[in-house]
Design an enzyme around this catalytic site. Structure first.
Site, short mmCIF file in Angstrom:
data_model
loop_
_atom_site.label_atom_id
_atom_site.label_comp_id
_atom_site.label_asym_id
_atom_site.label_seq_id
_atom_site.Cartn_x
_atom_site.Cartn_y
_atom_site.Cartn_z
N CYS A 45 0.85 -1.19 0.00
CA CYS A 45 0.00 0.00 0.00
C CYS A 45 0.89 1.24 0.00
O CYS A 45 2.02 1.20 0.48
CB CYS A 45 -0.87 -0.04 1.27
SG CYS A 45 -1.89 1.42 1.57
N GLY A 46 0.38 2.34 -0.51
CA GLY A 46 1.12 3.59 -0.44
C GLY A 46 1.43 4.00 0.98
O GLY A 46 2.39 4.74 1.23
#
Length: 162
Positions: free
Chosen positions: A37-38
């Site tokens: 995930c970012g």
């Protein structure tokens, strides 16, 4: 109906039963995590909080979740190895769970009911939603995914001092 976080049981990332009552009297920071995930670099910030406050009674507890963009598809073993290798995670990581929907983990159903999100929504919107739980086992505050772990220090210190 449960009234504190300490009434829930779960499983560690290596499959062992975990009774959250073992953390009674401590402050918990419960986070739904993801490896791709970012926001994944927040694992480093969560580890820093763990290191800074564990001796004062903070327990960071990570719950991997694959419900948002399939960003944690690996096995529990793969997730644990990733977190340790890439971010030096030593705080407790639990087995992968759902945080929303019919199969949502009971702890997350309770957390979202106790601390609804923006505009009263109960659903978790994305990875790295954080819940601060006080020494009494009750939710102190819910934090949005984009809220960096280091910004929680003031609230953590207040909960530890309570």
């Amino acid at each position: 109906m449960s009234t504190t976080a300490y009434e829930f049981d779960t499983h560690s990332i290596d499959g062992q039963p975990v009774a959250l009552k073992q953390y009674a009297g401590k402050v918990l920071l419960v986070v739904n995590t993801a490896s791709a995930c970012g926001f994944t670099p927040q694992l480093g910030g969560l580890q820093q909080l763990h290191e800074k406050y564990q001796d004062r009674g903070l327990v960071v507890v990570g719950f991997p979740c694959n419900q948002f963009g399939s960003q944690d598809p690996g096995s529990n073993a793969e997730i644990g190895q990733f977190c340790e290798r890439n971010y030096g995670v030593t705080f407790p990581m639990m087995a992968k769970v759902d945080v929303n929907g019919a199969k949502a983990d009971p702890l997350f159903k309770w957390l979202t009911a106790e601390a609804p999100g923006l505009l009263g929504t109960k659903a978790i919107k994305w990875n790295f939603t954080k819940f601060l739980v006080g020494k009494d086992g009750r939710v102190v505050k819910r934090y949005a995914p984009q809220e960096p772990p280091e910004s929680l220090s003031r609230d953590i210190e207040a909960a530890l001092a309570a």
